[in-house]
Write a protein that holds these residues in place. Structure first.
Motif, mmCIF file in Angstrom:
data_model
loop_
_atom_site.group_PDB
_atom_site.id
_atom_site.type_symbol
_atom_site.label_atom_id
_atom_site.label_comp_id
_atom_site.label_asym_id
_atom_site.label_seq_id
_atom_site.Cartn_x
_atom_site.Cartn_y
_atom_site.Cartn_z
ATOM 1 N N LYS A 90 0.804 -1.234 0.000
ATOM 2 C CA LYS A 90 0.000 0.000 0.000
ATOM 3 C C LYS A 90 0.827 1.269 0.000
ATOM 4 O O LYS A 90 0.286 2.355 -0.118
ATOM 5 N N CYS A 91 2.112 1.126 0.203
ATOM 6 C CA CYS A 91 2.911 2.340 0.333
ATOM 7 C C CYS A 91 4.065 2.333 -0.650
ATOM 8 O O CYS A 91 4.346 1.328 -1.307
ATOM 9 N N GLU A 92 4.710 3.475 -0.725
ATOM 10 C CA GLU A 92 5.858 3.602 -1.621
ATOM 11 C C GLU A 92 7.102 3.845 -0.825
ATOM 12 O O GLU A 92 7.131 4.738 0.017
ATOM 13 N N GLU A 175 -6.963 4.258 -0.493
ATOM 14 C CA GLU A 175 -6.802 5.690 -0.785
ATOM 15 C C GLU A 175 -8.128 6.408 -0.642
ATOM 16 O O GLU A 175 -8.199 7.510 -0.095
ATOM 17 N N ALA A 176 -9.165 5.752 -1.118
ATOM 18 C CA ALA A 176 -10.486 6.366 -0.981
ATOM 19 C C ALA A 176 -10.827 6.588 0.480
ATOM 20 O O ALA A 176 -11.312 7.645 0.874
ATOM 21 N N LEU A 180 -11.501 10.092 2.570
ATOM 22 C CA LEU A 180 -12.730 10.299 3.325
ATOM 23 C C LEU A 180 -12.452 10.566 4.784
ATOM 24 O O LEU A 180 -13.371 10.715 5.586
ATOM 25 N N GLY A 181 -11.171 10.564 5.165
ATOM 26 C CA GLY A 181 -10.827 10.977 6.518
ATOM 27 C C GLY A 181 -10.591 9.844 7.489
ATOM 28 O O GLY A 181 -10.447 10.064 8.691
ATOM 29 N N ALA B 14 -4.537 11.676 -1.092
ATOM 30 C CA ALA B 14 -3.668 11.392 0.059
ATOM 31 C C ALA B 14 -3.070 9.996 -0.078
ATOM 32 O O ALA B 14 -3.770 9.044 -0.395
ATOM 33 N N PRO B 15 -1.769 9.889 0.138
ATOM 34 C CA PRO B 15 -1.162 8.553 0.146
ATOM 35 C C PRO B 15 -1.730 7.757 1.299
ATOM 36 O O PRO B 15 -2.202 8.335 2.277
ATOM 37 N N VAL B 16 -1.676 6.455 1.165
ATOM 38 C CA VAL B 16 -2.221 5.608 2.216
ATOM 39 C C VAL B 16 -1.405 5.820 3.489
ATOM 40 O O VAL B 16 -0.192 5.784 3.465
ATOM 41 N N PRO B 17 -2.064 6.079 4.595
ATOM 42 C CA PRO B 17 -1.324 6.333 5.829
ATOM 43 C C PRO B 17 -0.709 5.062 6.369
ATOM 44 O O PRO B 17 -1.032 3.968 5.935
#
Lengths: 281, 282, 338
Positions: A90-92, A175-176, A180-181, B14-17
């Motif tokens: 999920k991350c880079e 990401e969605a 959405l917070g 926003a990138p995934v936290p």
């Protein structure tokens, strides 16, 4: 038309029969026979002897130890594996490939080496040997050594089942959720986890089966103290080396049952997972 | 926000936290359990000095043990290639009573503890065992306590790897290519040999690598059926254990390091071979 | 089996499993003793531990559990030095215990604390051969016949192996013109004919009896008798060579561990029990030669009289023997180097 149409690329019925028959024969010889041998040898001197070997004091202690080691190892590798899968999928960040290679490394390492490395660190002549002895802390020949060796050997199991699935599922949903917070944890718990739960459970199952069945690595770090630092597989070896064959196979049969249950559960989980992904698309 | 999305410019989604936390956890987990212990393995042998390490590894017994472990793994995995292919084909392409049961049992070597497999195989293949007795009576072959026994145990251990890597590829392949070959006039064997097999080659290679890596280091399944005679039926992991028991830690680490480096070299070679194959097909 | 019996067995099994699994895993019963022993004594101490625990409970009401660890004597000694928490050591020879005493874990005068130099039983080395003794192995010299393969454990890790080695060396010295040089040459030849060196006596027995390796096994007397019972179909035979070596496996309390764990009283009682009539009878039953002379002569059939050399007599004591032969760089390393 009387002739039955058969596509040119299909096989003649005799070929199908031959292949199927050969496959079944291989499976019987290679897979079913060893399994059957365990149970037959266990019962060779009758059920009472087999039962006696299982409920004997040292055997029960071995069972408790096996369960305890698994109870510590599996959650640690579960948390680590999921964290790693998340980070990679999920991350880079740079160095992903290296990380994945490192995670999969324990698969290519002999279990004996897995035990050896911890002896090199915590054994009396190891890096921390002097310090541990001075402070009267036991790692090798005691539970911590067993746990460490098992952690190494079962390291990749959860990561390996979950990571590819997470990668396949991509980041869109996460990401969605982020836009959405949702916080990181909320995203993980509500969005990611339900998507991978079947694979996760399957991974946990395999991790557990290997943790309980590990032999080579724990053999090196255990003190082989009957009733204290012998897990079930080590107990099987001890009985076998003392020529108590029926007893050895009886305990082995118990472990084999564990293996079969793991297999069955894994198959069911995989089917549930397939159904889930099919309905989700 | 909607304006940014609609503009099609660089995404400001926003990138995934959670990168920091999960990466930190992962690094700690990998570092403590994998990296540091393996570093210890890499460092320990050099206590003997370079000359000492060379001397420790030049012992003919070490060469024999490494040769046996790698050689037996190689032979066993080679044997597993056709067997695994056969099983994968039967599961994916054919339909017969018991297919599902067959599918279920393939993973048995994964799920069965190695020590259990070890004593079971020994019981089967010993001179008075279910399979060992007829083999001895009819062919005069002894399997248990010989190199053949080691290979047999490794065949058991490595089989699922081949099947499970070929299976998805076979499934995805479908029959299109074979149909095309048939319409172009290929006989069935030609279609299988010239179309299907090459398409499966990368998967077979992957499976080979996995099974090989597992077989080289295998201990529990092999230790009971091997004769443990130095220079003949002594596997490398056993030599490591013996050196440890003689409290020759550096010597044990030397053999372990040699095993690891050799395995990696072979896996790397397989990887390169796979890439060459893929490039060649394009 | 009657249906009712089967059901009862199942019920009791489940109850036993459930209750035992419910108790907390490690750190359970408060009183445990660890006896770190050499390889062949598994059966002996399994029985003795139960007897002792029962007697201790009858005397003091305390529930005691005695655990054991078995392996080659040298290896076990090193393990204790490396931190294996033994309360008691019962090893194959005094030197291994001296090595532990050297590190301060046992008092230096340990040997004098119990009768007979702290060796409650003795044993010796005999030959175990295949049915009919096809290679006619009767004496130590027969071992050097070119087609004979000998099974012995590794002297670097096993105590029994060191007794084997010294017995053979003693034979070589006795030959006409025997000297250290001829003995070394003979021993070098001997080990050339050893196909596999297991780490302990039990491993060697497995190689010989179960894996069918070798023609003769240089065995502890008690191990040989055990083999006869365990491997009846193989038809193994014991051959008593004309002379052998007096092996005195020693026992000691590991002072540092026993004091720290508060188990000294139990540990001392455990060892003293080996000298009591019950302990001596138990040893005799397991084919160890008891110190009790009455018991020994009562079992004369089981323990034939033998011409026995001693380590003190021929080699000047264990410290010298170990240093010259078995330490790193000693004779054994020399003769097995390639």
């Amino acid at each position: 038309m009387s002739a039955r149409f058969r596509p040119a690329h299909a096989d003649a019925p005799w070929a199908t029969l031959l292949v199927a028959g050969a496959a079944v024969l291989v499976a019987i010889l290679l897979l079913a026979l060893p399994l059957a041998a365990v149970f037959v040898e266990a019962l060779r001197r009758g059920l009472p002897v087999a039962m006696a070997a299982i409920v004997e004091e040292d055997s029960l202690a071995a069972m408790r130890l096996t369960l305890l080691v698994a109870a510590i190892t599996v959650p640690v590798n579960l948390v680590g594996g999921v964290a790693a899968a998340w980070a990679v999928a999920k991350c880079e960040f740079p160095g992903k490939r290296l990380l994945v290679t490192l995670i999969e490394l324990p698969f290519s390492v002999s279990p004996v080496i897995a035990g050896l490395v911890f002896v090199l660190i915590f054994g009396a002549q190891g890096w921390f040997g002097g310090w541990l002895q001075a402070h009267d802390i036991q790692v090798i020949f005691a539970l911590p050594g067993l746990v460490l060796a098992t952690l190494f050997v079962t390291f990749p199991f959860v990561a390996r089942t979950v990571m590819p699935l997470m990668q396949e599922q991509g980041r869109d949903e996460e990401e969605a959720a982020a836009t959405l917070g949702a916080s990181g944890f909320q995203t993980f718990w509500r969005v990611t986890l339900p998507n991978v739960k079947w694979a996760l459970l399957a991974g946990v199952l395999l991790c557990n089966a290997r943790a309980m069945g590990e032999f080579g690595a724990v053999s090196v770090v255990s003190g082989h103290i009957r009733g204290e630092t012998n897990t079930m597989p080590l107990h099987v070896e001890i009985l076998y080396n003392e020529y108590q064959f029926a007893g050895a196979f009886a305990v082995a049969a118990l472990l084999a049952l564990l293996g079969l249950i793991t297999l069955a559960a894994k198959t069911m989980l995989e089917r549930a997972g397939r159904r889930h992904s099919r309905s989700a698309t | 926000m909607s304006a940014t999305l609609a503009s099609g410019g660089p995404s400001h989604v926003a990138p995934v936290p959670g990168l920091g936390l999960t990466l930190g956890m992962t690094l700690a987990w990998v570092g403590l359990i994998v990296v540091i212990p393996l570093a210890a393995l890499a460092i320990k042998p050099w206590e003997l000095g370079v000359a000492g390490v060379v001397q420790s590894l030049a012992d003919p017994r070490v060469a024999a043990a490494l040769g046996l472990s790698f050689g037996a793994a190689f032979v066993a995995t080679l044997v597993n290639l056709p067997l695994g292919l056969l099983l994968a084909w039967a599961i994916v392409r054919l339909d017969f009573p018991g297919r599902r049961a067959l599918d279920g049992t393939i993973d048995l070597p994964f799920a069965l503890p190695t020590a259990v497999a070890g004593i079971a195989l020994t019981a089967l293949l010993a001179p008075n065992g279910w399979l060992g007795a007829p083999l001895m009576a009819v062919f005069g072959w002894q399997v248990a306590y010989t190199q053949a026994g080691i290979v047999a145990a490794l065949v058991f251990v490595g089989l699922p790897f081949i099947v499970r890597t070929v299976e998805p590829v076979l499934r995805d392949m479908g029959r299109d290519a074979e149909e095309a070959a048939a319409t172009l006039g290929a006989t069935r064997p030609q279609a299988l040999g010239r179309v299907v097999l090459p398409a499966l080659a990368p998967a077979l290679l992957t499976g080979f690598g996995l099974a090989f890596a597992r077989s080289v280091g295998e201990y529990g399944s092999v230790i009971f059926i091997a004769g443990n005679m130095p220079m003949a039926t002594e596997i490398a992991p056993l030599l490591i254990v013996i050196r440890l028991e003689q409290f020759d830690y550096a010597g044990a680490a030397a053999v372990g390091l040699a095993m690891l480096l050799l395995s990696f070299a072979i896996l790397l070679a397989l990887n390169l071979l796979q890439r060459a194959l893929r490039r060649g097909r394009r | 089996m009657l249906h009712a019996d089967r059901a009862a067995t199942r019920r009791s099994l489940l109850t036993a499993l459930a209750t035992s699994l419910a108790t907390p895993a490690l750190g359970q019963p408060a009183l445990t003793l660890l006896n770190v022993s050499y390889d062949p004594t598994r059966e002996l101490y399994r029985e003795y531990n139960q007897t002792f625990a029962a007697r201790w409970r009858a005397q003091t009401g305390q529930v005691l559990r005695v655990n054991t660890s078995h392996g080659g004597s040298g290896r076990q000694a090193r393990a204790v030095i490396d931190g294996l928490q033994a309360d008691i050591v019962t090893l194959a020879l005094a030197y291994d215990i001296d090595a532990i005493a050297e590190r301060g874990l046992i008092a230096r005068d340990w040997m004098a604390r119990l009768p007979f130099n702290s060796a409650p039983y003795t044993s010796t080395i005999v030959f175990l051969v295949r049915r009919g003794n096809p290679k006619a192995i009767r004496d130590w010299g027969d071992l050097l016949k070119p087609d004979v393969r000998i099974i012995t454990p590794n002297p670097k890790t096993s105590g029994g192996a060191r007794w084997n080695y010294l017995a053979f060396w003693g034979w070589a010295l006795r030959q006409p013109g025997g000297s250290a040089a001829t003995a070394e040459a003979a021993t070098r030849q001997l080990f050339r004919q050893v196909p596999v060196l297991d780490t302990g006596a039990r491993g060697s027995l497995t190689s010989f009896a179960q894996r069918g390796q070798g023609d003769v096994f240089l065995s502890w007397e008690n191990e040989a008798h055990l083999a006869l019972e365990e491997f009846k179909e193989a038809g193994l035979e014991i051959v008593y060579p004309p002379f052998s070596i007096l092996a005195e496996p020693s026992v000691a309390v590991v002072d540092a561990n026993a004091d720290r764990r508060g188990t000294r009283a139990m540990a001392e009682a455990y060892l003293q029990g080996l000298y009591a009539p019950e302990g001596q009878a138990l040893a005799a039953r397991h084919f160890y030669r008891p110190r009790d002379t009455a018991l020994l002569s009562a079992n004369a059939a089981r323990f034939p009289n033998m011409d026995l050399i001693t380590v003190d007599g021929v080699f000047g004591g264990w410290a010298a023997a170990q240093r010259i032969h078995f330490n790193d760089g000693g004779v054994f390393d020399r003769i097995t180097a390639r």
